[in-house]
Design a protein around this motif. Sequence first.
Motif, mmCIF file in Angstrom:
data_model
loop_
_atom_site.group_PDB
_atom_site.id
_atom_site.type_symbol
_atom_site.label_atom_id
_atom_site.label_comp_id
_atom_site.label_asym_id
_atom_site.label_seq_id
_atom_site.Cartn_x
_atom_site.Cartn_y
_atom_site.Cartn_z
ATOM 1 N N VAL A 128 70.839 51.730 25.736
ATOM 2 C CA VAL A 128 70.176 52.248 24.534
ATOM 3 C C VAL A 128 70.948 51.835 23.286
ATOM 4 O O VAL A 128 70.352 51.370 22.300
ATOM 5 C CB VAL A 128 70.037 53.790 24.622
ATOM 6 C CG1 VAL A 128 69.613 54.377 23.293
ATOM 7 C CG2 VAL A 128 69.040 54.164 25.716
ATOM 8 N N VAL A 129 72.259 51.981 23.315
ATOM 9 C CA VAL A 129 73.075 51.639 22.139
ATOM 10 C C VAL A 129 72.953 50.148 21.811
ATOM 11 O O VAL A 129 72.678 49.772 20.669
ATOM 12 C CB VAL A 129 74.556 52.039 22.364
ATOM 13 C CG1 VAL A 129 75.444 51.481 21.260
ATOM 14 C CG2 VAL A 129 74.681 53.552 22.443
ATOM 15 N N THR A 130 73.133 49.293 22.806
ATOM 16 C CA THR A 130 73.052 47.848 22.537
ATOM 17 C C THR A 130 71.635 47.442 22.150
ATOM 18 O O THR A 130 71.444 46.537 21.338
ATOM 19 C CB THR A 130 73.530 47.019 23.743
ATOM 20 O OG1 THR A 130 72.782 47.384 24.902
ATOM 21 C CG2 THR A 130 75.011 47.198 23.986
ATOM 22 N N GLY A 131 70.634 48.114 22.702
ATOM 23 C CA GLY A 131 69.244 47.813 22.341
ATOM 24 C C GLY A 131 68.963 48.125 20.880
ATOM 25 O O GLY A 131 68.329 47.340 20.178
ATOM 26 N N HIS A 132 69.436 49.279 20.411
ATOM 27 C CA HIS A 132 69.213 49.646 19.006
ATOM 28 C C HIS A 132 69.981 48.722 18.057
ATOM 29 O O HIS A 132 69.454 48.314 17.017
ATOM 30 C CB HIS A 132 69.593 51.104 18.759
ATOM 31 C CG HIS A 132 68.545 52.074 19.207
ATOM 32 N ND1 HIS A 132 67.317 52.173 18.607
ATOM 33 C CD2 HIS A 132 68.543 52.978 20.219
ATOM 34 C CE1 HIS A 132 66.598 53.101 19.207
ATOM 35 N NE2 HIS A 132 67.325 53.605 20.210
ATOM 36 N N VAL A 133 71.203 48.388 18.397
ATOM 37 C CA VAL A 133 71.982 47.468 17.556
ATOM 38 C C VAL A 133 71.317 46.092 17.530
ATOM 39 O O VAL A 133 71.205 45.458 16.478
ATOM 40 C CB VAL A 133 73.452 47.375 18.043
ATOM 41 C CG1 VAL A 133 74.212 46.306 17.274
ATOM 42 C CG2 VAL A 133 74.143 48.722 17.901
#
Length: 176
Positions: A128-133
């Motif tokens: 989720v974190v890498t997807g949003h970034v």
Amino acid sequence: MSMQSWGPQQPQPYSGQSAMRAGHTDRERAVDVLKAAYAEGRLSADEYGVRFDAAQRAKTYGQLAYLVSDLPVGPVVMPMAAPAFGAPMMAPPPVFAPRPRHNPLAVTSLVLGLLCIPSFGLFGIPAVVTGHVAKSQLCRSDEQGDGMAVAGLVLGWLSVGGWALLILAGLLFGGH
């Protein structure tokens, strides 16, 4: 890196002109066109570097013309020679089209999202974190990878939601 690996396949030349061997001066002329395009903002630093290296390795006029075919300065001057009687005319060189770059974080998000499936969701939050970034970087760049980032986000959020439901169910039904 071969010349064929950074762009579309270059078709075989239709006449002997583009197959003629290029000299140092010809390569320097092509590099001058590339330098001007870089200075004018028509090429990024990465594109300039790739094309510069390819120009230094180019052996023929056709290869040099291919490197600058999409620049407004025009292709490298080719030697004038009358085609032999009945010989086909030379087709214009293909326009240089670099392969679009995929955002590394979008790829990472997709891989982490896919790893949620066999690992019971341990990679959900990193996905989720890498997807949003990645999504925020893709808005500001010409990179590709939006679909990969979305897939990583979906898989990551499904994993996080699954863990949340599992914990909630344990708290509600496990406290007897």
